[in-house]
Design a protein around this motif. Structure first.
Motif, PDB file in Angstrom:
ATOM      1  N   PRO A  66     -36.608 -51.900  44.653  1.00  0.00           N
ATOM      2  CA  PRO A  66     -35.464 -51.456  45.449  1.00  0.00           C
ATOM      3  C   PRO A  66     -34.411 -50.729  44.617  1.00  0.00           C
ATOM      4  O   PRO A  66     -34.061 -51.196  43.528  1.00  0.00           O
ATOM      5  N   PRO A  67     -33.950 -49.591  45.102  1.00  0.00           N
ATOM      6  CA  PRO A  67     -32.917 -48.857  44.375  1.00  0.00           C
ATOM      7  C   PRO A  67     -31.683 -49.742  44.176  1.00  0.00           C
ATOM      8  O   PRO A  67     -31.293 -50.485  45.081  1.00  0.00           O
ATOM      9  N   GLY A  68     -31.130 -49.683  42.999  1.00  0.00           N
ATOM     10  CA  GLY A  68     -29.928 -50.478  42.706  1.00  0.00           C
ATOM     11  C   GLY A  68     -30.244 -51.791  42.017  1.00  0.00           C
ATOM     12  O   GLY A  68     -29.392 -52.363  41.361  1.00  0.00           O
ATOM     13  N   SER A  69     -31.482 -52.272  42.182  1.00  0.00           N
ATOM     14  CA  SER A  69     -31.852 -53.507  41.498  1.00  0.00           C
ATOM     15  C   SER A  69     -32.237 -53.159  40.058  1.00  0.00           C
ATOM     16  O   SER A  69     -32.513 -51.993  39.761  1.00  0.00           O
ATOM     17  N   PRO A  70     -32.273 -54.150  39.166  1.00  0.00           N
ATOM     18  CA  PRO A  70     -32.667 -53.830  37.787  1.00  0.00           C
ATOM     19  C   PRO A  70     -34.052 -53.201  37.747  1.00  0.00           C
ATOM     20  O   PRO A  70     -35.007 -53.742  38.299  1.00  0.00           O
TER      21      PRO A  70
END
Lengths: 264, 272
Positions: A66-70
């Motif tokens: 997921p975008p934004g996750s590490p």
């Protein structure tokens, strides 16, 4: 029980040039699975990988990371050519800044992406910054999958010596053998021409437990190692065994094709 | 004297005002007392009491300077490169330092460029500061020597600040890297398992590019050099032949085995 081979964690944290991996292929041809495996394989080996999912219509890779996750995937703001170009520029810039590999899933190659890639000479860029370009084309036994890749090859916006064609056995319909299913493609003169020109052709073995692996939310290596999922249960032993065998089979394919050092 | 100091301090603390009319050394001493005692609860109570009294008109007109808001000696700062109506004391950069220091910090970029290009003498710099109304600790215009000494302090502080910013930047970059790549910075390479074996695959020779990688269907270098490998039976095979053989194997159509080989396999299975 079959043990994970040494190659299972191949790739080593030696100093390697970053790899710009670009994947093309029709939807549902196993491209995301292949890239997902390569990302896991690189990260488990301690090599940094940036992820770009340009396939907005079918953003499977962004779903897995997921975008934004590490370590999450990046996506272009919109499908507009200008945005896509900016997005690609930003990503390759980061690739150089961080000395990390970049995996770009360009999916079915929509027009904006095609135009963007045509305008940005990524191959020349890679040569300039010391990165290795890698093209991965994924296909099932459907002749249309091959035709689609041929079109992309002919468009030539990412023509590199490091080109890997992946024939996905998972897409062979029940009742058919892989040999029978891929026979038409294997007989195509263009494929023979590509083979003669150095394009590597490999198979992605069937993993009967693919859905189960995805449901666990674990990566392939964790499933193979029998780690517990979020639900607290380890995958069933057969699933572990099959996943281990699948990883080992892929590693054998990489080795037999002599493409280990092409990979991120 | 003690009561006067206390009253002056109380006024300054309670009203957040400062003193300008008294001598510089005297003010500095008072300021020091204010700073050291402002957290003292009994002193604070006394200050509040004094402030209350002051509101009733019992002020020390001779030492307070009403209207000059700020801390320490900020009253002197008014007018240094600022509009008259601008409340300098409300947001003081480099608070706790003198005017000379603050002017040099505020005009750091200008001074460094000035020095690099025109190499002015310290006297010239001091003169410019004096023209802009900057005064030293004793209320006198800064001297060549005082400017030079303060400039050294400014350089040291700027360097320290940049170092701190750099450290923060490095930390931020590490965090961003972790966010982007999913590989925690601390994990590589320090925390890799001890038994980690590096990959020893030798790089395969790459053909030279004889023309720009471009629009051809296939990469240039390999044209005319069919890729051959070696099959298990020692025969050379192309990539297509190899994949055909592999598909054949998983399709149950592997190469025909001799009866002796089948016999060997069966006896092995019996032994197992």
């Amino acid at each position: 029980m079959e043990q994970m081979s040494e190659e299972g964690f191949a790739g080593a944290a030696t100093l390697r040039a970053p790899v710009l991996t670009v994947r093309h292929g029709r939807g549902r041809t196993g491209g995301t699975t292949m890239l997902n495996f390569l990302i896991e394989r690189a990260r488990i080996g301690g090599r940094s990988v940036l992820i770009g999912d340009g396939d907005r219509r079918n953003a499977t890779l962004a779903g897995l990371y997921p975008p934004g996750s590490p370590g999450g995937a990046s996506q272009p703001e919109t499908d507009e050519t200008a945005d896509v170009k900016d997005w690609i520029r930003t990503l390759v810039g980061r690739m150089v800044d961080l000395n990390a590999s970049l995996v770009l899933d360009l999916g079915a190659g929509d027009q904006a992406l095609a135009e963007a890639c045509r305008e940005i000479d990524l191959i020349a860029f890679c040569e300039a910054v010391g990165a290795e370009p890698l093209f991965i084309g994924t296909m099932g036994p459907d002749i249309e999958d091959f035709e689609h890749l041929l079109t992309i090859f002919r468009a030539g916006f990412f023509s590199t010596q490091h080109t890997l064609l992946v024939m996905n056995e998972n897409l062979v319909r029940a009742g058919k053998t892989p040999l029978g299913a891929f026979d038409k493609i294997l007989a195509r003169p263009e494929l023979i021409e590509m083979d003669g020109a150095g394009v590597k052709i490999m198979r992605m073995p069937r993993l009967n437990y693919m859905d189960q692996v995805r449901r666990t939310g674990l990566n392939f290596y964790d499933v193979a190692a029998g780690k517990r999922s979020k639900e607290g249960r380890p995958p069933d032993p057969l699933c572990q065994f099959e996943t281990r065998s699948w990883i080992n089979a892929l590693e054998r394919e990489f080795k037999e094709n002599d493409v280990v050092e092409w990979l991120p | 004297m003690a009561s006067v100091v206390r009253c002056v301090c109380a006024t300054a603390v309670a009203d957040n005002q400062t003193l300008t009319k008294a001598g510089g050394a005297y003010i500095r001493r008072l300021t020091k007392i204010i700073r050291t005692r402002k957290n003292d609860s009994s002193f604070a109570r006394e200050c509040r009491q004094f402030a209350w009294d002051r509101k009733r008109g019992e002020t020390l007109q001779d030492v307070t300077a009403p209207g000059l808001e700020g801390q320490g000696m900020d009253g002197r700062k008014r007018g240094v490169g600022e509009d008259e109506g601008n409340d300098v004391g409300a947001d003081i950069p480099f608070g706790g330092h003198g005017d000379v220091y603050r002017w040099l910090r505020a005009n750091f970029a200008f001074v460094t460029t000035w020095m690099a290009k025109q190499k002015p003498s310290w006297e010239t710099v001091a003169g410019k500061m004096a023209r802009e109304g900057v005064v030293g600790a004793k209320g006198k215009p800064p001297t060549r020597r005082s400017v030079w000494k303060v400039w050294k302090r400014v350089l040291r502080d700027v360097a320290a600040e940049r170092e701190r910013e750099l450290a923060k930047e490095v930390e931020r970059a590490a965090q961003e890297r972790e966010l982007l790549t999913g590989v925690p910075a601390k994990k590589y390479p320090r925390d890799l398992p001890k038994d980690w074996a590096p990959d020893t695959v030798e790089p395969s020779p790459r053909g030279a590019m004889t023309e720009p990688a471009g629009r051809s269907l296939v990469p240039v270098s390999g044209v005319g050099t069919p890729q051959v490998g070696v099959s298990p039976d020692g025969q050379t095979e192309s990539g297509v032949e190899r994949i055909r053989r592999k598909f054949g194997e998983v399709s149950g159509r592997g190469p025909p085995r001799s009866l002796s080989e089948i016999g060997r396999r069966m006896s092995r299975q019996e032994q197992d």
